[in-house]
Write an enzyme that holds these catalytic residues in place. Sequence first.
Site: not given
Ligand SMILES: CC(C)(COP(=O)(O)OP(=O)(O)OC[C@H]1O[C@@H](n2cnc3c(N)ncnc32)[C@H](O)[C@@H]1OP(=O)(O)O)[C@@H](O)C(=O)NCCC(=O)NCCS
Length: 210
Positions: A132, A141
């Site tokens: 709410h 998104h």
């Molecule tokens: C956050 C995300 C976008 C990655 O972003 P990125 O800029 O490529 O980041 P990286 O993969 O380089 O990770 C950076 C750091 O964050 C950490 N990290 C990335 N995603 C994380 C998550 N979801 N939870 C915890 N830590 C995470 C990585 O382990 C890395 O840590 P480090 O630097 O200590 O090694 C991706 O991991 C994520 O969570 N995406 C969500 C996808 C999703 O839900 N999609 C829905 C589609 S409908």
Amino acid sequence: MEGVAVIGAGGHAGVVIDTLLEAGFSVGGVFDDDVSRHGTEVLGYKVLGPPEALRAYGLRKAIVAIGDNHLRYAMVQRFPDLEWQTVIHPDARVHPNARIGVGTIVMVRTIIRPNAVIGAHAIINTAAIVGHECVVEDFVHVAGSTHLGGECHIGTGAFLGLGVVMVPGVHVGVWSVVGAGAAVTGDVPAQVLAVGVPARVKKSLLGDLP
Ligand SMILES: CC(C)(COP(=O)(O)OP(=O)(O)OC[C@H]1O[C@@H](n2cnc3c(N)ncnc32)[C@H](O)[C@@H]1OP(=O)(O)O)[C@@H](O)C(=O)NCCC(=O)NCCS
């Protein structure tokens, strides 16, 4: 009924087409900049050409089926004269007091609580819950199964990954990304990546603005 043009032919487009059909719309055609996709099909609908071609098919209404917020934003800026279709799945529960902006899609099994305000060209993905009095600005998104407590504020272009939980009243700044599974217990500034439980800023995304 006049068909709705679907702009974008990637994975998200299939979900958008499915939602359009379930909501009773007809699909006028699929359009994508990627020439290698032209002539292919998404859920049986042919990719007819670049987005500019949709007028040649007599289409005026469209939705941008691109999950990436920056790319969706850029596509909307390119077509200032189109009529953007808002789509709400029939199995979404949207309170009558909630407001949903143009070009926004509300997917199956979402719940949007009283007085929530969702902006334009947002995606409220499968089974997300918006509490709410939340304000979700344009081009946000909210990924599947994310849960926003009441009175949260999500700035323009922010992305909340799968299964994010936000305690009531917290803010996420513009164009920030919250990683999947994070628990947001305090405000997240603009243009950062925040991850974890509790969510902590991992890096700046300055320079990523569209
Ligand atoms: C956050 C995300 C976008 C990655 O972003 P990125 O800029 O490529 O980041 P990286 O993969 O380089 O990770 C950076 C750091 O964050 C950490 N990290 C990335 N995603 C994380 C998550 N979801 N939870 C915890 N830590 C995470 C990585 O382990 C890395 O840590 P480090 O630097 O200590 O090694 C991706 O991991 C994520 O969570 N995406 C969500 C996808 C999703 O839900 N999609 C829905 C589609 S409908």
